[in-house]
Every structure is written in structure tokens, then in C-alpha cells.
Write a protein that holds these residues in place. Structure first.
Motif, PDB file in Angstrom:
ATOM      1  N   ASN A   1     -34.382 -69.854   1.912  1.00  0.00           N
ATOM      2  CA  ASN A   1     -35.209 -70.226   0.758  1.00  0.00           C
ATOM      3  C   ASN A   1     -36.597 -70.669   1.214  1.00  0.00           C
ATOM      4  O   ASN A   1     -36.869 -70.780   2.408  1.00  0.00           O
ATOM      5  CB  ASN A   1     -34.516 -71.284  -0.119  1.00  0.00           C
ATOM      6  N   LYS A   2     -37.485 -70.933   0.263  1.00  0.00           N
ATOM      7  CA  LYS A   2     -38.874 -71.240   0.612  1.00  0.00           C
ATOM      8  C   LYS A   2     -39.036 -72.560   1.345  1.00  0.00           C
ATOM      9  O   LYS A   2     -40.067 -72.798   1.967  1.00  0.00           O
ATOM     10  CB  LYS A   2     -39.768 -71.204  -0.623  1.00  0.00           C
ATOM     11  N   ALA A   3     -38.022 -73.411   1.328  1.00  0.00           N
ATOM     12  CA  ALA A   3     -38.066 -74.675   2.060  1.00  0.00           C
ATOM     13  C   ALA A   3     -37.475 -74.548   3.464  1.00  0.00           C
ATOM     14  O   ALA A   3     -37.464 -75.505   4.228  1.00  0.00           O
ATOM     15  CB  ALA A   3     -37.324 -75.758   1.286  1.00  0.00           C
ATOM     16  N   GLY A   4     -36.967 -73.366   3.815  1.00  0.00           N
ATOM     17  CA  GLY A   4     -36.395 -73.153   5.139  1.00  0.00           C
ATOM     18  C   GLY A   4     -34.895 -73.352   5.208  1.00  0.00           C
ATOM     19  O   GLY A   4     -34.314 -73.353   6.285  1.00  0.00           O
ATOM     20  N   GLY A   5     -34.252 -73.517   4.068  1.00  0.00           N
ATOM     21  CA  GLY A   5     -32.806 -73.705   4.033  1.00  0.00           C
ATOM     22  C   GLY A   5     -32.055 -72.387   3.980  1.00  0.00           C
ATOM     23  O   GLY A   5     -32.490 -71.432   3.330  1.00  0.00           O
ATOM     24  N   LEU A   6     -30.935 -72.341   4.645  1.00  0.00           N
ATOM     25  CA  LEU A   6     -30.079 -71.156   4.644  1.00  0.00           C
ATOM     26  C   LEU A   6     -29.368 -71.064   3.300  1.00  0.00           C
ATOM     27  O   LEU A   6     -28.672 -71.993   2.900  1.00  0.00           O
ATOM     28  CB  LEU A   6     -29.046 -71.265   5.774  1.00  0.00           C
ATOM     29  N   VAL A   7     -29.563 -69.948   2.584  1.00  0.00           N
ATOM     30  CA  VAL A   7     -28.886 -69.786   1.297  1.00  0.00           C
ATOM     31  C   VAL A   7     -27.861 -68.656   1.322  1.00  0.00           C
ATOM     32  O   VAL A   7     -27.013 -68.572   0.432  1.00  0.00           O
ATOM     33  CB  VAL A   7     -29.872 -69.584   0.126  1.00  0.00           C
ATOM     34  N   TYR A   8     -27.920 -67.788   2.357  1.00  0.00           N
ATOM     35  CA  TYR A   8     -26.949 -66.690   2.437  1.00  0.00           C
ATOM     36  C   TYR A   8     -26.890 -66.185   3.861  1.00  0.00           C
ATOM     37  O   TYR A   8     -27.917 -66.078   4.536  1.00  0.00           O
ATOM     38  CB  TYR A   8     -27.375 -65.551   1.504  1.00  0.00           C
ATOM     39  N   GLN A   9     -25.691 -65.840   4.299  1.00  0.00           N
ATOM     40  CA  GLN A   9     -25.496 -65.231   5.618  1.00  0.00           C
ATOM     41  C   GLN A   9     -24.271 -64.341   5.543  1.00  0.00           C
ATOM     42  O   GLN A   9     -23.215 -64.754   5.059  1.00  0.00           O
ATOM     43  CB  GLN A   9     -25.308 -66.306   6.693  1.00  0.00           C
ATOM     44  N   ARG A  10     -24.423 -63.107   5.998  1.00  0.00           N
ATOM     45  CA  ARG A  10     -23.300 -62.173   5.981  1.00  0.00           C
ATOM     46  C   ARG A  10     -23.379 -61.284   7.214  1.00  0.00           C
ATOM     47  O   ARG A  10     -24.431 -60.750   7.545  1.00  0.00           O
ATOM     48  CB  ARG A  10     -23.361 -61.307   4.728  1.00  0.00           C
TER      49      ARG A  10
END
Length: 160
Positions: free
Chosen positions: A24-33
Motif C-alpha cells: 500500500n502507499k504507506a509501505g505496508g504489505l497488503v497481498y503476497q502470493r
């Protein structure tokens, strides 16, 4: 094998998409596959660190504009035209970054010889827009938990 024959041998590299990470724009991981077993497995904490680190490095590289591009006679480059890291390549994988207008980053890990990565990235972004962003239950900047997105993404990447 003689050296003259070695140069004429062409090795066929598999065309593989290894993994996708969305930040996301704050640098947080929102998805990983993961799509293929070619990369080493990381823990969820490692993926969180990778997302935050890449976000920071991307921001720093975005602000590094060669001075040859900025002169007193040229108008200033708009902030939206500056980009950060777009491709990071090693002998064993290529990391391609696509940043949306809203600041979301899509990181795609592929084979170094994978052709048309921009086409793959565009299609992944279309699936994200169709199945995540149009989902009335999805909250912006939060982890992506959308079964339809997972299903269509997996189908697209595996069918390639």
C-alpha cells in the motif's frame, strides 16, 4: 564439448512468474502470493520487512533525479513524473515494480528472461481493479482477502 559448439547451444529458460507482492502507499504489505516453487520461502515477517524496505528504497530512488535533467532553462519536472526503482534484475530473477497513481506498488518476481512483463503486470492490475477495488467489502489500504481475485489471478498466471 568444444568451445565453438558451446556458443551455438541455446538454452531454453522457462518462462516463470514466481511471486506477486502488493504494497500500500504507506509501505505496508497488503497481498503476497507465490505461484511457483523457484524462490526460497520467506516467513510473513520477512515479507513485511521486504515490503517496508522496498517502499523506503523506492521513495529514495524517486527523489534521485540526475542533475543533467534539471537545468535553469528547463521547467521543473512534476513530482508525478518522477519514478523510483522499476526493475531490479539478478542472474536468477527479475523484480518488476509497477506503481499506481494512488501509490500502491505491485512487485512481480519472474525469470530474468520472462518476456512481456509489462503485459502481465497490466493484466494483474486489471484483475486487482475488477475484483478488489470494485468489491464493496474491501477497505482501502487493508490486506486483500478476496477469493475471486485469488482465483482469477492464479488462473491467469498458471495459464500463461
Amino acid at each position: 564439448m568444444p568451445a565453438s559448439l558451446l556458443h551455438s547451444v541455446h538454452f531454453a529458460w522457462p518462462e516463470v512468474v514466481y511471486s506477486l507482492i502488493i504494497i500500500n502507499k504507506a509501505g505496508g504489505l497488503v497481498y503476497q502470493r507465490d505461484f511457483h516453487d523457484g524462490l526460497n520461502k520467506l516467513s510473513i515477517n520477512d515479507y513485511l520487512v521486504l515490503a517496508g524496505t522496498f517502499h523506503g528504497v523506492h521513495a529514495i530512488t524517486r527523489s534521485l533525479t540526475p542533475s543533467a535533467l534539471v537545468t535553469s532553462t528547463t521547467p521543473p519536472i512534476p513530482r508525478s513524473a518522477l519514478t523510483g526503482i522499476e526493475v531490479l534484475e539478478s542472474a536468477l530473477f527479475r523484480l518488476t515494480c509497477f506503481q499506481t497513481v494512488s501509490g500502491t506498488k505491485f512487485l512481480l518476481f519472474t525469470e530474468p528472461q520472462q518476456p512481456n512483463v509489462d503485459v502481465i503486470m497490466r493484466r494483474i492490475y486489471e484483475l486487482y481493479a475488477d475484483y478488489v477495488m470494485k468489491n464493496p467489502f474491501y477497505q482501502l489500504e487493508m490486506p486483500v482477502r478476496c477469493e475471486a481475485f485469488d482465483r482469477y489471478l492464479m488462473g491467469y498466471v498458471r495459464a500463461r
